[in-house]
Design an enzyme around this catalytic site. Structure first.
Site, PDB file in Angstrom:
ATOM      1  N   GLY A 409       0.812  -1.203   0.000  1.00 47.15           N
ATOM      2  CA  GLY A 409       0.000   0.000   0.000  1.00 47.15           C
ATOM      3  C   GLY A 409       0.851   1.261   0.000  1.00 47.15           C
ATOM      4  N   SER A 410       0.299   2.317   0.581  1.00 54.04           N
ATOM      5  CA  SER A 410       0.952   3.633   0.501  1.00 54.04           C
ATOM      6  C   SER A 410       2.256   3.728   1.280  1.00 54.04           C
ATOM      7  CB  SER A 410      -0.013   4.713   0.988  1.00 54.04           C
ATOM      8  OG  SER A 410      -1.119   4.806   0.118  1.00 54.04           O
ATOM      9  N   THR A 411       2.576   2.737   2.102  1.00 54.10           N
ATOM     10  CA  THR A 411       3.885   2.750   2.769  1.00 54.10           C
ATOM     11  C   THR A 411       5.010   2.702   1.745  1.00 54.10           C
ATOM     12  OG1 THR A 411       3.918   0.329   3.014  1.00 54.10           O
ATOM     13  CG2 THR A 411       2.991   1.616   4.841  1.00 54.10           C
TER      14      THR A 411
END
Length: 665
Positions: A409-411
């Site tokens: 994801g956005s990590t």
């Protein structure tokens, strides 16, 4: 004269033919005799190597067998008892026959204590009718052995090595537990006995039939303690009428569920295990999963003991093999036991994983998978009902989420940003004008659109990281192009095996060698698409954010070497790091819940698992947090289906960061 000469020549010729025939016959006969000797020797050696003892009785002379005081049946039983008793296997024999019909051979083989090498044997091959047989004595079992001697052995059991954390705290150790049992005379008779047995069975989770079976064993007498159930380490010893307890040795895991997927557990060997490794015996325990399995050889050590010849009077005649025991080694891991427990508890009722790492050294400080199971139950033999409870749990406690691969994801956005900065495609000042919460490049994308959470018209790199804007990063990836983006990704560790004592598939960029579409390229930029990484692989990748662009490979064993590789320039990370600090400190930051916990940088993420565009799928919540001062720690946490849990990974990781702040002060 001529006639006489002819007669003489003919006579000589006849004589020569006769002599030649005799000589040829003798050679032929000698060769046949030698063949029979060779056959006898070969059959003898083969029967020993293959432990075909039933054939041995047919290969020895009746006279020698009678002289030794054996029958065909008793010699077979003797070999079976001795070879089986000391676990003879992998028998290798070199032999030769000399001119005096002496068969000499040297044997090497394994026993329960290890390998015995170069045992010398000698016997005569004796003609018996049209074949040759072995003149047998008990010394053909073992040199110096007499007919009425026996073979005995003692075992000095090696202690299994322990698994300890970086501070010496035991994660797996040898200790005691309690065994529940009964003394038959205390059970009473008739209806009173029946009532007691019913209650004992119910309280211990066993059946009355099992208890009766234990009581019916041949050795049981009224005053004997009869074991019924060994309790897991740490279990209570409830007071049950008719039940007594005694202490027994066990393998124990003090952190129980908190470290089960890391330590694994041991179990008693079965017939298949013994067949694979003849040095094992019934009752031995071996590693079944986790570190117990990965370091089985080092942890088990080697039993010592002695195999010797005992006379009919019980004296020792000769030692055949003597081995000093070697206790198993202690395995010291980089884990901090207190942090491991803290991270496990912090996940509360979530299914997920937390990994904590030292970015500079690669030391893995915590490896947590939840839900979990109690490994102590498996050591003593888990009941079917307990096993079924684990197996039927919809959150699958047997799965190791430490090594399970997820979309990050956005990590992952800081990685995309770093690639863009170093390629020149991304700049700090460039502003994207984005309208609405959804976007697509053009009509060729059909119904597919990329969504974002926060509607911001003007988005630069800082805003995109602080507010976690998917559309910004998708546009940046498309501007970079597949070749540049993939070149940057390939500097990381995708496809690599870290060499950890854990089973883990390598991280992947996509299912195929190329993205194959702009949509997949765009989705990958913000950590979705077909990007898959385990929490360990995420921590490894994100270590470069805390380590000035240098990626540090993870390690779990304290004395293993730290391995690093430079991926991005220090200047690139120096540009990104303040923005990741703002993810925490800014009121608009997605990790603002952690503000005030410490001087930290972070990146949150949500990975949505949906079957079709437009539907709302299950969402995994992720967060990466690292020490912004001296890079003392980095933590990654994944919470599966966080809407079901009611809390995000960012909310749940707070106690872990608080502990780490204290640990690194």
């Amino acid at each position: 004269m001529k006639k006489k000469t002819i007669i003489i020549i003919a006579a000589v010729a006849v004589l020569l033919v006769a002599v030649g025939s005799v000589f040829g016959f003798q050679q032929w006969n000698d060769a046949k005799i030698q063949e029979r000797k060779e056959l006898a020797a070969k059959e003898w050696v083969t029967s020993l190597k293959e432990q075909g003892f039933d054939k041995i009785a047919e290969l020895v002379t009746a006279e020698s067998l009678e002289k030794a005081g054996y029958t065909k049946e008793s010699i077979v039983e003797k070999y079976k008892a001795i070879f089986g008793g000391i676990g003879v296997s992998n028998l290798e024999i070199d032999y030769e026959i000399d001119e005096e019909d002496t068969l000499e051979y040297i044997a090497t083989f394994d026993t329960v204590l290890g390998t015995i090498s170069d045992i010398h044997y000698k016997t005569k091959l004796v003609e018996s009718g049209e074949e040759y047989k072995v003149s047998w004595t008990a010394e053909l079992i073992f040199p110096s052995m007499l007919s009425d001697d026996k073979i005995r052995y003692t075992v000095d059991e090696a202690s299994r090595g322990e698994i300890v954390d970086r501070n010496g705290t035991e994660l797996a150790l040898n200790t005691i537990t309690y065994q529940a049992g009964v003394v038959p005379k205390d059970l009473g008779e008739g209806e009173a006995r029946t009532t007691k047995l019913d209650n004992i069975a119910k309280q211990l989770g066993i059946t009355v039939e099992f208890i009766e079976g234990q009581l019916g064993q041949g050795w049981v007498q009224d005053e004997h303690f009869v074991p019924l159930k060994t309790l897991p380490y740490g279990a209570d010893t409830p007071k049950i009428e008719g039940v007594q307890y005694q202490q027994v040795g066990t393998r124990a895991y003090p952190l129980r569920e908190a470290a089960a997927h890391l330590t694994g557990y041991v179990g008693e060997v079965n017939a298949e295990d013994i067949e694979k490794d003849p040095t094992l015996q019934a009752g031995d325990v071996i590693g079944r999963t986790g570190l117990e399995l990965a370091f089985e050889k080092e942890l088990r050590g080697q039993n010592g003991g002695e195999i010797y010849i005992e006379t009919a009077n019980g004296d020792r005649r000769a030692t055949i093999q003597k081995i000093e025991k070697q206790d198993g080694k202690t395995i010291e891991v980089t884990i901090d036991a207190n942090l491991q427990q803290t991270a496990f508890d912090a996940l509360e009722n979530a299914a997920g994983s937390t990994v904590v790492m030292e970015p500079k050294t690669g030391n893995l400080l915590a490896l947590v998978s939840k839900p979990s199971y109690n490994p102590n139950q498996f050591v003593v033999g888990i009941s079917q009902s307990q096993y079924d409870a684990y197996s039927n749990d919809e959150d699958k406690p047997f799965i190791s989420r430490i090594t399970t691969r997820y979309a990050p994801g956005s990590t992952f956005k800081p990685i995309t940003a770093a690639i863009g900065l170093e390629s020149g495609a991304t700049t700090v000042d460039e502003v994207h004008q984005i309208a609405g919460l959804q976007w697509q490049k053009d009509d060729t994308w059909g119904n597919y659109r990329i969504s974002r959470v926060s509607e911001t018209a003007s988005v630069n790199l800082r805003t995109a990281l602080v507010k976690s804007d998917n559309i910004y990063f998708a546009q940046e990836a498309l501007e970079m192009g597949e070749e540049t983006f993939t070149e940057g990704l390939n500097k990381l560790t995708f496809g690599e095996n870290y060499g950890l004592p854990l089973t883990m598939e390598p991280a992947q960029i996509s299912n195929d060698e190329t993205f194959g579409s702009e949509i997949l390229l765009a989705d990958t930029s913000y950590g979705q698409g077909q990007l898959l990484m385990s929490p360990i692989q995420m921590a490894t990748t994100f270590s470069l954010l805390a380590n000035e662009g240098v990626l540090t490979y993870p390690k779990l064993i304290t004395d293993s070497e730290t391995k690093t590789k430079e991926v991005f320039k220090k200047e690139t990370i120096d540009t990104l790091k303040p923005m990741l600090v703002e993810v925490v400190t800014s009121t608009e930051g997605t990790a603002h819940d952690l503000n005030g916990v410490g001087d930290i940088a972070a990146k949150t993420g949500t990975a949505e698992l949906k079957k079709a565009q437009g539907e709302r799928g299950v969402e995994n919540s992720l967060v990466t947090v690292f020490d912004a001062n001296d890079s003392g720690y980095l933590a990654v946490s994944v919470v599966e289906d966080h809407r079901k849990v009611g809390k995000t990974a960012t909310e749940l990781i707070k106690p872990v960061i608080q502990y780490l702040e204290l640990l690194t002060q």
